[in-house]
Design a protein around this motif. Sequence first.
Motif, PDB file in Angstrom:
ATOM      1  N   GLY A 308      29.139 112.847 112.756  1.00 41.38           N
ATOM      2  CA  GLY A 308      28.592 111.991 113.524  1.00 41.38           C
ATOM      3  C   GLY A 308      29.489 111.857 115.046  1.00 41.38           C
ATOM      4  O   GLY A 308      30.578 112.510 114.915  1.00 41.38           O
ATOM      5  N   ARG A 309      28.943 111.314 116.008  1.00 42.99           N
ATOM      6  CA  ARG A 309      29.872 111.261 117.140  1.00 42.99           C
ATOM      7  C   ARG A 309      31.165 110.631 117.112  1.00 42.99           C
ATOM      8  O   ARG A 309      31.944 111.088 117.605  1.00 42.99           O
ATOM      9  CB  ARG A 309      28.886 110.685 118.551  1.00 42.99           C
ATOM     10  CG  ARG A 309      27.917 111.595 119.015  1.00 42.99           C
ATOM     11  CD  ARG A 309      26.809 110.862 119.971  1.00 42.99           C
ATOM     12  NE  ARG A 309      26.284 109.511 119.199  1.00 42.99           N
ATOM     13  CZ  ARG A 309      25.509 108.730 120.068  1.00 42.99           C
ATOM     14  NH1 ARG A 309      25.366 108.829 121.209  1.00 42.99           N
ATOM     15  NH2 ARG A 309      25.132 107.669 119.568  1.00 42.99           N
ATOM     16  N   LEU A 310      31.115 109.365 116.330  1.00 42.78           N
ATOM     17  CA  LEU A 310      32.271 108.717 116.325  1.00 42.78           C
ATOM     18  C   LEU A 310      33.296 109.514 115.454  1.00 42.78           C
ATOM     19  O   LEU A 310      34.419 109.637 116.086  1.00 42.78           O
ATOM     20  CB  LEU A 310      31.982 107.278 115.606  1.00 42.78           C
ATOM     21  CG  LEU A 310      33.279 106.495 115.462  1.00 42.78           C
ATOM     22  CD1 LEU A 310      34.086 106.219 116.654  1.00 42.78           C
ATOM     23  CD2 LEU A 310      32.890 105.265 114.705  1.00 42.78           C
ATOM     24  N   ALA A 311      32.824 110.201 114.425  1.00 44.73           N
ATOM     25  CA  ALA A 311      33.745 110.760 113.803  1.00 44.73           C
ATOM     26  C   ALA A 311      34.445 112.031 114.354  1.00 44.73           C
ATOM     27  O   ALA A 311      35.481 112.510 114.036  1.00 44.73           O
ATOM     28  CB  ALA A 311      33.245 111.328 112.237  1.00 44.73           C
ATOM     29  N   SER A 312      33.466 112.714 115.148  1.00 49.83           N
ATOM     30  CA  SER A 312      33.757 113.940 115.804  1.00 49.83           C
ATOM     31  C   SER A 312      34.904 113.603 116.623  1.00 49.83           C
ATOM     32  O   SER A 312      36.076 114.370 116.964  1.00 49.83           O
ATOM     33  CB  SER A 312      32.603 114.704 116.619  1.00 49.83           C
ATOM     34  OG  SER A 312      33.055 115.784 117.182  1.00 49.83           O
ATOM     35  N   VAL A 376      39.697 103.865 110.171  1.00 50.26           N
ATOM     36  CA  VAL A 376      38.253 103.500 110.512  1.00 50.26           C
ATOM     37  C   VAL A 376      37.119 104.189 110.017  1.00 50.26           C
ATOM     38  O   VAL A 376      35.918 103.609 110.014  1.00 50.26           O
ATOM     39  CB  VAL A 376      38.506 103.676 112.115  1.00 50.26           C
ATOM     40  CG1 VAL A 376      37.136 103.439 112.813  1.00 50.26           C
ATOM     41  CG2 VAL A 376      39.432 102.574 112.706  1.00 50.26           C
ATOM     42  N   LEU A 377      37.369 105.447 109.761  1.00 57.77           N
ATOM     43  CA  LEU A 377      36.150 106.341 109.468  1.00 57.77           C
ATOM     44  C   LEU A 377      35.999 106.281 107.781  1.00 57.77           C
ATOM     45  O   LEU A 377      35.303 107.053 107.310  1.00 57.77           O
ATOM     46  CB  LEU A 377      36.255 107.708 109.959  1.00 57.77           C
ATOM     47  CG  LEU A 377      36.390 107.856 111.436  1.00 57.77           C
ATOM     48  CD1 LEU A 377      36.809 109.402 111.704  1.00 57.77           C
ATOM     49  CD2 LEU A 377      35.246 107.404 112.081  1.00 57.77           C
ATOM     50  N   GLY A 378      36.949 105.653 107.462  1.00 57.96           N
ATOM     51  CA  GLY A 378      36.777 105.505 105.969  1.00 57.96           C
ATOM     52  C   GLY A 378      37.837 106.789 105.166  1.00 57.96           C
ATOM     53  O   GLY A 378      37.443 107.230 104.015  1.00 57.96           O
ATOM     54  N   GLY A 402      25.141 107.980 110.154  1.00 55.44           N
ATOM     55  CA  GLY A 402      24.571 106.726 109.991  1.00 55.44           C
ATOM     56  C   GLY A 402      25.299 105.318 110.461  1.00 55.44           C
ATOM     57  O   GLY A 402      24.854 104.380 110.493  1.00 55.44           O
ATOM     58  N   ARG A 403      26.483 105.700 110.843  1.00 59.31           N
ATOM     59  CA  ARG A 403      27.539 104.700 111.032  1.00 59.31           C
ATOM     60  C   ARG A 403      27.461 104.369 112.677  1.00 59.31           C
ATOM     61  O   ARG A 403      28.390 103.686 113.168  1.00 59.31           O
ATOM     62  CB  ARG A 403      28.904 105.020 110.619  1.00 59.31           C
ATOM     63  CG  ARG A 403      28.917 105.070 109.025  1.00 59.31           C
ATOM     64  CD  ARG A 403      30.242 105.300 108.380  1.00 59.31           C
ATOM     65  NE  ARG A 403      30.088 105.699 107.124  1.00 59.31           N
ATOM     66  CZ  ARG A 403      31.302 106.226 106.430  1.00 59.31           C
ATOM     67  NH1 ARG A 403      32.464 106.642 107.042  1.00 59.31           N
ATOM     68  NH2 ARG A 403      30.904 106.205 105.159  1.00 59.31           N
ATOM     69  N   GLU A 404      26.718 105.042 113.309  1.00 52.78           N
ATOM     70  CA  GLU A 404      26.965 105.172 114.975  1.00 52.78           C
ATOM     71  C   GLU A 404      25.544 104.354 115.418  1.00 52.78           C
ATOM     72  O   GLU A 404      24.543 104.226 114.921  1.00 52.78           O
ATOM     73  CB  GLU A 404      26.999 106.476 115.513  1.00 52.78           C
ATOM     74  CG  GLU A 404      28.208 107.223 114.776  1.00 52.78           C
ATOM     75  CD  GLU A 404      28.608 108.304 115.528  1.00 52.78           C
ATOM     76  OE1 GLU A 404      28.306 108.494 116.801  1.00 52.78           O
ATOM     77  OE2 GLU A 404      29.079 109.327 114.954  1.00 52.78           O
TER      78      GLU A 404
END
Length: 404
Positions: A308-312, A376-378, A402-404
């Motif tokens: 996902g964008r946040l994780a990346s 934050v990302l687990g 799915g978290r974004e």
Amino acid sequence: MRLLAPIRSRSTYRGWVWMILGGALMMPFMMVGAIGRNFLEPESGFDGILEPAVFAAVLPLVAATSLLLPDREVERTAARRLLGAEFASPADDTTWNSRWRTGCWFTLHAAVGGVVSGITLALVPFAAYLLYYGALTVVGRGAAPGYFDGPVSDWGLLTGPLLLIALVLVVAGATAAMKALAPLLLGQGANDRLAASRAEAARLAARNRIARELHDSVGHALSVVVVQSEAASRLIARDPAFAAEAMAAVGETARGALAELDAVIGALREDRDDARAPQRDLADLASLAAESGVAVDLHVTGEPETLGRLASRETYRIVQEALTNVLRHADEPRARIQVDIGAAETAVTVTSPAARRPRGRPGGRGLIGMAERAAVLGGTAETAWAAGEWTVHAAVPTDTKGRE
């Protein structure tokens, strides 16, 4: 003493240069006026170039010409650099309002500069003349000839400097007046200010709308977090499975709210050029390696697009912080980066040479920041030292879209 302050001020002499440039602009028009006077009065020769009547007669020609010359930016630059004027340039230089105001400025520049330049050309040699003959009078070697023979030349050692001081004060006064007038004629007009006010109002309205949306979405997420966490705390002893499920839901909701908060804060952030560049992610690791100042051996397995964008973005920041630490603490600016993007987990390992265990600096938050980003990302982030190498290892869940 305040009256003599302009004599010591650099702005006075920069303004003097601006006046002399105006005199240079006026000279071609005065030559045209002298030719016209010579046509009407052939016996006058080119004496008209010094006539006040010719000066006044050519001012309309200067004003008309100023509307056609592409001199607007040149005049603004000269006003800022030499007069020290501060103003914002109009948004559109092609409007009639901007053109006529700049034309007025050009005409004033030529007129005021022409007058001050003429006075300068007359008074500076005359002051030198007075100093010379004043000195001769003091030593008893003679007096000024003809018309100037009298108290003015006899006291030339006093009247000469006073004449120069008066000239400098005139220049300082003219400079101050033109500096005050510059924003009115060279700066933004009423239409520009109105357009800027409307744009600012639209920007504030957009920010208020985003703030309302943020309040609704994040407020809802926090309400869910409160309810689920309270339920989990009440049932953790009787129904551990339900409590674990509730806490998992809390984590999912919080991460989704954090992703939305990150996006909104990014939209609200104002850069100096009023344009926010796209945030970097794992796809930009090669650029980061090239720009970091560290000799990087980069290996990436898997597809960065699966994150996902946040994780990346957060994984990219972890690598960036690790390379920053390499620059600060490693024995050599050299590192090996291994990124393994799996179906369930993405692992990042950054190793660098370190003969001794690095010691943290007071106030340093690099390692803490990496751990926080991973949490934050687990995921997790940890560091280790062994066999002359310092290792940063982070692992985050891959399936975070799915978290974004």
